[in-house]
Design a protein around this motif. Sequence first.
Motif, PDB file in Angstrom:
ATOM      1  N   GLY A   6      66.097 -13.174 -57.133  1.00 58.06           N
ATOM      2  CA  GLY A   6      66.966 -13.070 -55.976  1.00 58.06           C
ATOM      3  C   GLY A   6      68.170 -13.990 -55.957  1.00 58.06           C
ATOM      4  O   GLY A   6      68.927 -13.979 -54.997  1.00 58.06           O
ATOM      5  N   TYR A   7      68.383 -14.793 -56.997  1.00 54.70           N
ATOM      6  CA  TYR A   7      69.564 -15.646 -57.010  1.00 54.70           C
ATOM      7  C   TYR A   7      70.818 -14.840 -57.301  1.00 54.70           C
ATOM      8  O   TYR A   7      71.904 -15.193 -56.877  1.00 54.70           O
ATOM      9  CB  TYR A   7      69.409 -16.790 -58.026  1.00 54.70           C
ATOM     10  CG  TYR A   7      68.449 -17.836 -57.535  1.00 54.70           C
ATOM     11  CD1 TYR A   7      68.893 -18.905 -56.782  1.00 54.70           C
ATOM     12  CD2 TYR A   7      67.089 -17.742 -57.810  1.00 54.70           C
ATOM     13  CE1 TYR A   7      68.013 -19.861 -56.318  1.00 54.70           C
ATOM     14  CE2 TYR A   7      66.209 -18.691 -57.342  1.00 54.70           C
ATOM     15  CZ  TYR A   7      66.668 -19.749 -56.599  1.00 54.70           C
ATOM     16  OH  TYR A   7      65.803 -20.681 -56.139  1.00 54.70           O
ATOM     17  N   ASP A   8      70.645 -13.775 -58.047  1.00 59.11           N
ATOM     18  CA  ASP A   8      71.731 -12.824 -58.304  1.00 59.11           C
ATOM     19  C   ASP A   8      73.088 -13.483 -58.516  1.00 59.11           C
ATOM     20  O   ASP A   8      73.967 -13.432 -57.667  1.00 59.11           O
ATOM     21  CB  ASP A   8      71.829 -11.799 -57.173  1.00 59.11           C
ATOM     22  CG  ASP A   8      70.561 -10.982 -57.039  1.00 59.11           C
ATOM     23  OD1 ASP A   8      69.857 -10.820 -58.046  1.00 59.11           O
ATOM     24  OD2 ASP A   8      70.265 -10.524 -55.925  1.00 59.11           O
ATOM     25  N   CYS A   9      73.229 -14.112 -59.624  1.00 58.98           N
ATOM     26  CA  CYS A   9      74.482 -14.740 -60.024  1.00 58.98           C
ATOM     27  C   CYS A   9      74.807 -15.965 -59.176  1.00 58.98           C
ATOM     28  O   CYS A   9      75.950 -16.329 -59.008  1.00 58.98           O
ATOM     29  CB  CYS A   9      75.623 -13.722 -59.968  1.00 58.98           C
ATOM     30  SG  CYS A   9      77.017 -14.170 -60.990  1.00 58.98           S
ATOM     31  N   GLY A  10      73.778 -16.623 -58.646  1.00 58.95           N
ATOM     32  CA  GLY A  10      74.014 -17.776 -57.797  1.00 58.95           C
ATOM     33  C   GLY A  10      73.385 -19.061 -58.295  1.00 58.95           C
ATOM     34  O   GLY A  10      73.330 -20.041 -57.560  1.00 58.95           O
ATOM     35  N   TYR A  11      72.901 -19.072 -59.541  1.00 59.28           N
ATOM     36  CA  TYR A  11      72.229 -20.267 -60.044  1.00 59.28           C
ATOM     37  C   TYR A  11      73.150 -21.484 -60.031  1.00 59.28           C
ATOM     38  O   TYR A  11      72.704 -22.600 -59.822  1.00 59.28           O
ATOM     39  CB  TYR A  11      71.674 -20.035 -61.454  1.00 59.28           C
ATOM     40  CG  TYR A  11      70.762 -21.147 -61.893  1.00 59.28           C
ATOM     41  CD1 TYR A  11      69.429 -21.153 -61.516  1.00 59.28           C
ATOM     42  CD2 TYR A  11      71.226 -22.219 -62.645  1.00 59.28           C
ATOM     43  CE1 TYR A  11      68.579 -22.190 -61.881  1.00 59.28           C
ATOM     44  CE2 TYR A  11      70.390 -23.253 -63.018  1.00 59.28           C
ATOM     45  CZ  TYR A  11      69.071 -23.231 -62.634  1.00 59.28           C
ATOM     46  OH  TYR A  11      68.241 -24.259 -62.987  1.00 59.28           O
ATOM     47  N   TYR A  12      74.460 -21.254 -60.235  1.00 59.92           N
ATOM     48  CA  TYR A  12      75.412 -22.361 -60.234  1.00 59.92           C
ATOM     49  C   TYR A  12      75.331 -23.175 -58.938  1.00 59.92           C
ATOM     50  O   TYR A  12      75.705 -24.343 -58.906  1.00 59.92           O
ATOM     51  CB  TYR A  12      76.843 -21.856 -60.435  1.00 59.92           C
ATOM     52  CG  TYR A  12      77.377 -21.140 -59.218  1.00 59.92           C
ATOM     53  CD1 TYR A  12      78.077 -21.836 -58.234  1.00 59.92           C
ATOM     54  CD2 TYR A  12      77.152 -19.776 -59.037  1.00 59.92           C
ATOM     55  CE1 TYR A  12      78.532 -21.200 -57.104  1.00 59.92           C
ATOM     56  CE2 TYR A  12      77.603 -19.128 -57.906  1.00 59.92           C
ATOM     57  CZ  TYR A  12      78.302 -19.843 -56.944  1.00 59.92           C
ATOM     58  OH  TYR A  12      78.739 -19.202 -55.819  1.00 59.92           O
ATOM     59  N   SER A  13      74.843 -22.554 -57.868  1.00 62.06           N
ATOM     60  CA  SER A  13      74.801 -23.252 -56.580  1.00 62.06           C
ATOM     61  C   SER A  13      73.865 -24.462 -56.604  1.00 62.06           C
ATOM     62  O   SER A  13      74.034 -25.387 -55.809  1.00 62.06           O
ATOM     63  CB  SER A  13      74.409 -22.290 -55.454  1.00 62.06           C
ATOM     64  OG  SER A  13      73.086 -21.830 -55.620  1.00 62.06           O
ATOM     65  N   PHE A  14      72.878 -24.480 -57.519  1.00 61.25           N
ATOM     66  CA  PHE A  14      72.024 -25.661 -57.653  1.00 61.25           C
ATOM     67  C   PHE A  14      72.865 -26.884 -57.994  1.00 61.25           C
ATOM     68  O   PHE A  14      72.683 -27.963 -57.436  1.00 61.25           O
ATOM     69  CB  PHE A  14      70.976 -25.472 -58.752  1.00 61.25           C
ATOM     70  CG  PHE A  14      69.789 -24.677 -58.343  1.00 61.25           C
ATOM     71  CD1 PHE A  14      68.832 -25.185 -57.474  1.00 61.25           C
ATOM     72  CD2 PHE A  14      69.609 -23.396 -58.841  1.00 61.25           C
ATOM     73  CE1 PHE A  14      67.732 -24.449 -57.107  1.00 61.25           C
ATOM     74  CE2 PHE A  14      68.508 -22.654 -58.474  1.00 61.25           C
ATOM     75  CZ  PHE A  14      67.564 -23.178 -57.608  1.00 61.25           C
ATOM     76  N   MET A  15      73.775 -26.713 -58.933  1.00 59.28           N
ATOM     77  CA  MET A  15      74.597 -27.841 -59.353  1.00 59.28           C
ATOM     78  C   MET A  15      75.575 -28.227 -58.245  1.00 59.28           C
ATOM     79  O   MET A  15      75.787 -29.412 -57.982  1.00 59.28           O
ATOM     80  CB  MET A  15      75.337 -27.512 -60.637  1.00 59.28           C
ATOM     81  CG  MET A  15      75.972 -28.694 -61.278  1.00 59.28           C
ATOM     82  SD  MET A  15      76.370 -28.324 -62.973  1.00 59.28           S
ATOM     83  CE  MET A  15      76.122 -29.922 -63.677  1.00 59.28           C
ATOM     84  N   TRP A  16      76.146 -27.236 -57.590  1.00 57.27           N
ATOM     85  CA  TRP A  16      77.072 -27.521 -56.504  1.00 57.27           C
ATOM     86  C   TRP A  16      76.346 -28.267 -55.385  1.00 57.27           C
ATOM     87  O   TRP A  16      76.878 -29.209 -54.803  1.00 57.27           O
ATOM     88  CB  TRP A  16      77.714 -26.244 -55.997  1.00 57.27           C
ATOM     89  CG  TRP A  16      78.780 -26.456 -54.963  1.00 57.27           C
ATOM     90  CD1 TRP A  16      78.847 -25.865 -53.741  1.00 57.27           C
ATOM     91  CD2 TRP A  16      79.922 -27.311 -55.038  1.00 57.27           C
ATOM     92  NE1 TRP A  16      79.951 -26.307 -53.045  1.00 57.27           N
ATOM     93  CE2 TRP A  16      80.633 -27.205 -53.830  1.00 57.27           C
ATOM     94  CE3 TRP A  16      80.406 -28.180 -56.010  1.00 57.27           C
ATOM     95  CZ2 TRP A  16      81.794 -27.917 -53.564  1.00 57.27           C
ATOM     96  CZ3 TRP A  16      81.566 -28.886 -55.750  1.00 57.27           C
ATOM     97  CH2 TRP A  16      82.247 -28.746 -54.539  1.00 57.27           C
ATOM     98  N   ALA A  17      75.119 -27.873 -55.081  1.00 53.03           N
ATOM     99  CA  ALA A  17      74.330 -28.565 -54.053  1.00 53.03           C
ATOM    100  C   ALA A  17      74.081 -30.016 -54.452  1.00 53.03           C
ATOM    101  O   ALA A  17      74.107 -30.914 -53.598  1.00 53.03           O
ATOM    102  CB  ALA A  17      73.004 -27.838 -53.820  1.00 53.03           C
ATOM    103  N   SER A  18      73.861 -30.277 -55.732  1.00 54.72           N
ATOM    104  CA  SER A  18      73.674 -31.653 -56.204  1.00 54.72           C
ATOM    105  C   SER A  18      74.934 -32.483 -56.005  1.00 54.72           C
ATOM    106  O   SER A  18      74.867 -33.659 -55.627  1.00 54.72           O
ATOM    107  CB  SER A  18      73.288 -31.663 -57.685  1.00 54.72           C
ATOM    108  OG  SER A  18      72.040 -31.067 -57.875  1.00 54.72           O
ATOM    109  N   VAL A  19      76.079 -31.878 -56.261  1.00 58.15           N
ATOM    110  CA  VAL A  19      77.357 -32.570 -56.077  1.00 58.15           C
ATOM    111  C   VAL A  19      77.554 -32.917 -54.605  1.00 58.15           C
ATOM    112  O   VAL A  19      77.881 -34.060 -54.252  1.00 58.15           O
ATOM    113  CB  VAL A  19      78.534 -31.702 -56.599  1.00 58.15           C
ATOM    114  CG1 VAL A  19      79.877 -32.298 -56.198  1.00 58.15           C
ATOM    115  CG2 VAL A  19      78.450 -31.537 -58.108  1.00 58.15           C
ATOM    116  N   ILE A  20      77.338 -31.947 -53.729  1.00 56.51           N
ATOM    117  CA  ILE A  20      77.534 -32.155 -52.293  1.00 56.51           C
ATOM    118  C   ILE A  20      76.542 -33.180 -51.747  1.00 56.51           C
ATOM    119  O   ILE A  20      76.911 -34.077 -50.978  1.00 56.51           O
ATOM    120  CB  ILE A  20      77.397 -30.823 -51.527  1.00 56.51           C
ATOM    121  CG1 ILE A  20      78.490 -29.846 -51.952  1.00 56.51           C
ATOM    122  CG2 ILE A  20      77.406 -31.032 -50.022  1.00 56.51           C
ATOM    123  CD1 ILE A  20      79.889 -30.285 -51.658  1.00 56.51           C
ATOM    124  N   SER A  21      75.266 -33.070 -52.138  1.00 57.02           N
ATOM    125  CA  SER A  21      74.278 -34.004 -51.589  1.00 57.02           C
ATOM    126  C   SER A  21      74.550 -35.433 -52.043  1.00 57.02           C
ATOM    127  O   SER A  21      74.404 -36.377 -51.261  1.00 57.02           O
ATOM    128  CB  SER A  21      72.852 -33.571 -51.921  1.00 57.02           C
ATOM    129  OG  SER A  21      72.421 -34.029 -53.166  1.00 57.02           O
TER     130      SER A  21
END
Length: 175
Positions: A102-117
């Motif tokens: 269900g991530y459907d081309c959204g795995y990159y968001s894990f890294m973005w979430a790490s940057v933001i947090s």
Amino acid sequence: MFVQWVWEPKSLRTLASHYQTGATMSDELIERLVASRNTSGAIRELRQVFRGIYDMDIHRITKPGTIDVVAHYNELSERVALANYGGAHVFKAATFSHIMQGYDCGYYSFMWASVISADMFSARFSGQDSDAEAGAAFRSEILQPGGACDPSASVERFLGRAPSNRAFLQTIGLN
């Protein structure tokens, strides 16, 4: 975001204890543990970049059979993550279950979430005792709205500025 607190010495003193004796960690052990945080940090993040790119590549396929997913996985992992998984007979891509969940081309968001947090923690919480004002702002600007508001606007309101990757780069040892 909450994973950031685990690396704070004060949190480790409060949360971690020996499973049999109940003794808290020594300051020396806490210092060594915190110092180990960046061990292989850049390689770990290269793996995340690789997985994000692979996820986007696989979801761009419009006609079945136009790409050899095993060969592409192996070539990309060598080029981006600096990892060789053994060639055409090893289907390492099958272990990357996120792309089918269900991530459907959204795995990159894990890294973005790490940057933001890392940025939010560094800006408002790092090295400080419990700050009720920062905690209340985190609750009202980030947690309460959930998906009802533009997340980028929520983060900017919480930070009082546009996000930055500086704190993230520091957390992985790339000062």
